[in-house]
Design an enzyme around this catalytic site. Structure first.
Site, PDB file in Angstrom:
ATOM      1  N   HIS A 165       9.525   7.865  14.340  1.00 18.36           N
ATOM      2  CA  HIS A 165       8.535   7.045  13.883  1.00 18.36           C
ATOM      3  C   HIS A 165       7.179   7.795  13.982  1.00 18.36           C
ATOM      4  O   HIS A 165       6.234   6.919  14.441  1.00 18.36           O
ATOM      5  CB  HIS A 165       8.589   5.696  15.017  1.00 18.36           C
ATOM      6  CG  HIS A 165       7.907   4.617  14.425  1.00 18.36           C
ATOM      7  ND1 HIS A 165       8.422   3.069  14.843  1.00 18.36           N
ATOM      8  CD2 HIS A 165       7.074   4.361  13.601  1.00 18.36           C
ATOM      9  CE1 HIS A 165       7.624   2.378  13.963  1.00 18.36           C
ATOM     10  NE2 HIS A 165       6.775   3.112  13.459  1.00 18.36           N
ATOM     11  N   GLY A 187       5.852   8.491  10.798  1.00 15.22           N
ATOM     12  CA  GLY A 187       5.254   8.425   9.256  1.00 15.22           C
ATOM     13  C   GLY A 187       3.736   8.051   9.542  1.00 15.22           C
ATOM     14  O   GLY A 187       2.923   8.621   8.547  1.00 15.22           O
ATOM     15  N   GLU A 220      14.212   1.940  19.484  1.00 17.79           N
ATOM     16  CA  GLU A 220      13.439   3.215  19.511  1.00 17.79           C
ATOM     17  C   GLU A 220      12.995   3.315  20.997  1.00 17.79           C
ATOM     18  O   GLU A 220      12.377   2.293  21.746  1.00 17.79           O
ATOM     19  CB  GLU A 220      12.223   3.025  18.803  1.00 17.79           C
ATOM     20  CG  GLU A 220      12.508   2.986  17.133  1.00 17.79           C
ATOM     21  CD  GLU A 220      11.531   2.815  16.434  1.00 17.79           C
ATOM     22  OE1 GLU A 220      10.356   3.045  16.841  1.00 17.79           O
ATOM     23  OE2 GLU A 220      11.640   2.890  15.137  1.00 17.79           O
ATOM     24  N   ARG A 222       0.822  -1.178   0.022  1.00 19.22           N
ATOM     25  CA  ARG A 222       0.068   0.011  -0.132  1.00 19.22           C
ATOM     26  C   ARG A 222       0.829   1.317   0.127  1.00 19.22           C
ATOM     27  O   ARG A 222       0.629   2.300  -0.702  1.00 19.22           O
ATOM     28  CB  ARG A 222      -0.845  -0.060   1.200  1.00 19.22           C
ATOM     29  CG  ARG A 222      -2.003  -1.240   1.038  1.00 19.22           C
ATOM     30  CD  ARG A 222      -2.932  -1.098   2.237  1.00 19.22           C
ATOM     31  NE  ARG A 222      -3.619  -2.309   2.310  1.00 19.22           N
ATOM     32  CZ  ARG A 222      -3.507  -3.532   2.553  1.00 19.22           C
ATOM     33  NH1 ARG A 222      -2.060  -3.910   3.049  1.00 19.22           N
ATOM     34  NH2 ARG A 222      -4.144  -4.479   2.470  1.00 19.22           N
ATOM     35  N   ILE A 223       1.916   1.231   0.721  1.00 21.55           N
ATOM     36  CA  ILE A 223       2.595   2.618   0.860  1.00 21.55           C
ATOM     37  C   ILE A 223       3.649   2.576  -0.252  1.00 21.55           C
ATOM     38  O   ILE A 223       3.659   3.812  -0.813  1.00 21.55           O
ATOM     39  CB  ILE A 223       3.550   2.508   2.374  1.00 21.55           C
ATOM     40  CG1 ILE A 223       2.578   2.316   3.630  1.00 21.55           C
ATOM     41  CG2 ILE A 223       4.401   3.854   2.284  1.00 21.55           C
ATOM     42  CD1 ILE A 223       3.421   2.356   4.749  1.00 21.55           C
TER      43      ILE A 223
HETATM   44  P1  NAD Z   1       2.041  -3.673   2.777  1.00 21.07           P
HETATM   45  O1  NAD Z   1       1.579  -5.177   3.457  1.00 21.07           O
HETATM   46  O2  NAD Z   1       0.683  -3.096   2.004  1.00 21.07           O
HETATM   47  O3  NAD Z   1       3.089  -4.005   1.917  1.00 21.07           O
HETATM   48  C1  NAD Z   1       4.204  -4.495   2.300  1.00 21.07           C
HETATM   49  C2  NAD Z   1       4.673  -5.173   0.962  1.00 21.07           C
HETATM   50  O4  NAD Z   1       6.095  -5.570   1.315  1.00 21.07           O
HETATM   51  C3  NAD Z   1       3.732  -6.284   0.519  1.00 21.07           C
HETATM   52  O5  NAD Z   1       3.264  -6.136  -0.755  1.00 21.07           O
HETATM   53  C4  NAD Z   1       4.881  -7.515   0.621  1.00 21.07           C
HETATM   54  O6  NAD Z   1       4.474  -8.701  -0.268  1.00 21.07           O
HETATM   55  C5  NAD Z   1       6.187  -6.843   0.474  1.00 21.07           C
HETATM   56  N1  NAD Z   1       7.403  -7.646   0.912  1.00 21.07           N
HETATM   57  C6  NAD Z   1       7.244  -8.422   1.800  1.00 21.07           C
HETATM   58  N2  NAD Z   1       8.566  -9.046   1.805  1.00 21.07           N
HETATM   59  C7  NAD Z   1       9.341  -8.561   0.796  1.00 21.07           C
HETATM   60  C8  NAD Z   1      10.807  -8.593   0.644  1.00 21.07           C
HETATM   61  N3  NAD Z   1      11.623  -9.483   1.139  1.00 21.07           N
HETATM   62  N4  NAD Z   1      11.119  -7.622  -0.257  1.00 21.07           N
HETATM   63  C9  NAD Z   1      10.338  -6.685  -0.875  1.00 21.07           C
HETATM   64  N5  NAD Z   1       9.168  -6.825  -0.446  1.00 21.07           N
HETATM   65  C10 NAD Z   1       8.511  -7.512   0.279  1.00 21.07           C
HETATM   66  O7  NAD Z   1       2.003  -2.829   3.894  1.00 21.07           O
HETATM   67  P2  NAD Z   1       2.210  -1.300   4.004  1.00 21.07           P
HETATM   68  O8  NAD Z   1       1.179  -0.580   4.445  1.00 21.07           O
HETATM   69  O9  NAD Z   1       2.917  -0.990   2.609  1.00 21.07           O
HETATM   70  O10 NAD Z   1       3.401  -1.235   5.009  1.00 21.07           O
HETATM   71  C11 NAD Z   1       4.783  -1.319   4.811  1.00 21.07           C
HETATM   72  C12 NAD Z   1       5.606  -1.429   5.977  1.00 21.07           C
HETATM   73  O11 NAD Z   1       5.654  -0.073   6.458  1.00 21.07           O
HETATM   74  C13 NAD Z   1       5.008  -2.165   7.212  1.00 21.07           C
HETATM   75  O12 NAD Z   1       5.103  -3.565   7.407  1.00 21.07           O
HETATM   76  C14 NAD Z   1       5.484  -1.447   8.636  1.00 21.07           C
HETATM   77  O13 NAD Z   1       6.558  -2.114   9.159  1.00 21.07           O
HETATM   78  C15 NAD Z   1       5.882  -0.166   7.761  1.00 21.07           C
HETATM   79  N6  NAD Z   1       4.931   1.129   8.534  1.00 21.07           N
HETATM   80  C16 NAD Z   1       5.635   2.003   9.007  1.00 21.07           C
HETATM   81  C17 NAD Z   1       4.885   3.087   9.763  1.00 21.07           C
HETATM   82  C18 NAD Z   1       5.607   4.273  10.254  1.00 21.07           C
HETATM   83  O14 NAD Z   1       4.906   4.951  11.077  1.00 21.07           O
HETATM   84  N7  NAD Z   1       6.954   4.542   9.887  1.00 21.07           N
HETATM   85  C19 NAD Z   1       3.652   2.969   9.502  1.00 21.07           C
HETATM   86  C20 NAD Z   1       2.930   1.997   8.878  1.00 21.07           C
HETATM   87  C21 NAD Z   1       3.661   0.957   8.146  1.00 21.07           C
END
Ligand code: NAD
Length: 325
Positions: free
Chosen positions: A283, A285, A264, A154-155
């Site tokens: 943290h 984001g 953290e 998603r991100i």
């Molecule tokens: P998401 O599940 O929609 O997307 C994550 C993607 O990463 C998935 O499509 C998955 O298939 C892929 N993935 C898994 N293993 C992988 C690898 N080895 N190499 C490359 N891609 C791989 O999740 P999202 O909403 O996009 O969030 C992603 C990450 O961001 C979360 O897991 C979380 O740790 C982090 N996050 C951080 C904050 C923040 O405040 N900084 C907030 C939300 C999420």
């Protein structure tokens, strides 16, 4: 009488608290600094039916301290601080809020990219110190540069949309073999090495898993262009922080922008604090006006759906095996 809900860390939005009140729930909020021992003690005393997780590690021991616990919901997306296997052994559904904060993280990532490549925090510091030096400034543009996105969920997808007006080329590394039609400016690469070698900006958007832990290490950093940037808004553990610090100290890459850290909060003597080619945010984001309400409301709805025995939103369930059992 309503259900007992414990919320770890910094609490939930007032709209979500209002929903708990309307459902006659009794709720208590922890503290962002709670250690596992604090959580064990607080959960033993409060004995919640439902746990909403912001900060804090939710090990099997922490879960076991709440004898009546029937559901856990992560307020957010990264569930690496919850022992999901331990919850499954206890038949406790672990839910999360996958649709609640990707806009916030994608916008924050774009803000970090623009801030680091324009040197904005550094310029701001200098001008406050009385230095108004236009000659020393050499900001770069992202226009028509190459963005490498690791993790196209998603991100990663939303960030790729946000950079389209800058006519960036987007290279995506994603393990899935699904074939899909993408806009011409986005292309998938077969291996992470290709992305690292070609990207001007490498942005991390994969979860922290055994496979991704330490993915950006000395070897990966050595494959990057000398003026390229690492942006990490995923999880601190995806980067080997020591290796990144060495690369930044020796100016082997252009710089880094980090929202997440190995520990953290980072220790007061973390060498990152001494570097000018890095910018840091605590943290946040995933935190915005809209996302806080989304995450809070979704967490409460998820927890209540389990406690009331209603049908679950399966897209928000991490351990489907619990329901299949
Ligand atoms: P998401 O599940 O929609 O997307 C994550 C993607 O990463 C998935 O499509 C998955 O298939 C892929 N993935 C898994 N293993 C992988 C690898 N080895 N190499 C490359 N891609 C791989 O999740 P999202 O909403 O996009 O969030 C992603 C990450 O961001 C979360 O897991 C979380 O740790 C982090 N996050 C951080 C904050 C923040 O405040 N900084 C907030 C939300 C999420």
């Amino acid at each position: 009488m309503g259900y007992r809900i414990f919320i770890t860390g910094s609490g939930i939005a007032k709209q979500a608290q209002q929903l708990l009140k309307e459902e006659n729930c009794i709720f208590e909020t922890g503290d962002p600094k709670d250690t596992p021992d604090d959580l064990v003690r607080k959960l033993k005393a409060f004995n919640p039916d439902g746990l909403i997780v912001r900060q804090g590690g939710i090990s099997g021991e922490v879960q076991g301290a709440a004898g009546s616990l029937k559901v856990i919901c992560k307020h957010g997306v990264g569930t690496d601080n919850i022992d999901i296997e331990a919850a499954s052994r206890r038949c406790i559904p672990v839910m999360y809020t996958p649709e609640a904060n990707h806009e916030s993280v994608a916008e924050h990532t774009l803000a970090l990219i623009l801030s680091i490549i324009r040197g904005i925090p550094f310029q701001d510091r200098r001008i406050r110190e009385g230095v108004f030096d236009k000659k020393a400034y050499d900001g770069t543009e992202i226009f028509e540069k190459t963005l490498g996105v690791i993790g196209f969920g998603r991100i990663g997808r939303r960030l790729s949309e946000l950079v389209a007006p800058f006519r960036m080329r987007v290279l995506v590394y994603h393990p899935s073999r699904t074939v899909e039609t993408l806009p011409p400016y986005i292309s998938k690469v077969q291996n992470v090495e290709e992305l690292l070698a070609r990207a001007d900006i490498v942005s991390l958007h994969c979860p922290l898993t055994p496979e991704t832990e330490g993915m950006i290490n000395q070897e990966a950093l050595a494959q990057m262009k000398r003026n390229a940037y690492v942006i990490n808004t995923s999880r601190g553990g995806v980067v080997n922080e020591g290796d990144l610090i060495s690369a930044l100290q020796e100016k082997r890459i252009g710089g880094a922008a980090l929202d997440v850290f190995a520990a953290e909060p980072p220790a007061a003597d973390n060498p990152l604090f001494k570097l000018d080619n890095v910018i840091l945010t605590p943290h946040v984001g995933g935190v915005s006006d809209s996302s806080l309400v989304n995450m809070g409301m979704e967490s409460v709805k998820n927890v209540l759906s389990v406690l009331k025995g209603e049908s679950l939103n399966m897209a928000s369930l991490k351990n489907r095996e619990v329901v299949e059992k």
